[in-house]
Design an enzyme around this catalytic site. Structure first.
Site, PDB file in Angstrom:
ATOM      1  CB  CYS A  29      -0.901  -0.043   1.228  1.00  0.00           C
ATOM      2  SG  CYS A  29      -1.705   1.495   1.663  1.00  0.00           S
ATOM      3  CB  CYS A  32       0.417   1.722   4.092  1.00  0.00           C
ATOM      4  SG  CYS A  32      -1.307   1.231   3.944  1.00  0.00           S
TER       5      CYS A  32
END
Length: 105
Positions: A29, A32
């Site tokens: 991600c 993230c």
């Protein structure tokens, strides 16, 4: 350093009585990767006052499902074992600080 939150330990971490912050993330991600270093800094800054950890949703489906995590990064904020706030998507550090400070009041 942020705690590793897993399917096996999250209930006991929430039961300890301290405010808890959990960053739900995954290695693939992109956003993230922006939040991760902020979470690590906050874990060091609030050590002893707030339990701050990261939960890899790929490896810990039970906890992610229990809290209805549908998009990542999602950061959940707990006080007295109860979910009181959340931040979905990446945000600047002051936003997380504001929410953590609210847990300490």
């Amino acid at each position: 350093m942020a705690l590793e939150i897993t399917d096996n330990n999250y209930k006991e971490i929430l039961a300890e009585g301290k405010p808890v912050v959990i960053d739900f993330w995954a290695p693939w991600c992109g956003p993230c990767k922006m939040v991760g270093p902020i979470i690590e800094e906050l874990a060091a800054e609030y050590e002893g006052k707030v339990a701050i950890g990261k939960c890899d949703v790929d490896d810990n489906n039970d906890v992610a499902t229990e809290f209805g995590i549908r998009s990542i990064p999602t950061v959940l904020f707990f006080k007295d074992g109860q979910l009181v706030d959340k931040q979905i998507g990446s945000s600047p550090k002051p936003k997380y600080v504001e929410k953590i400070e609210a847990l300490l009041k």
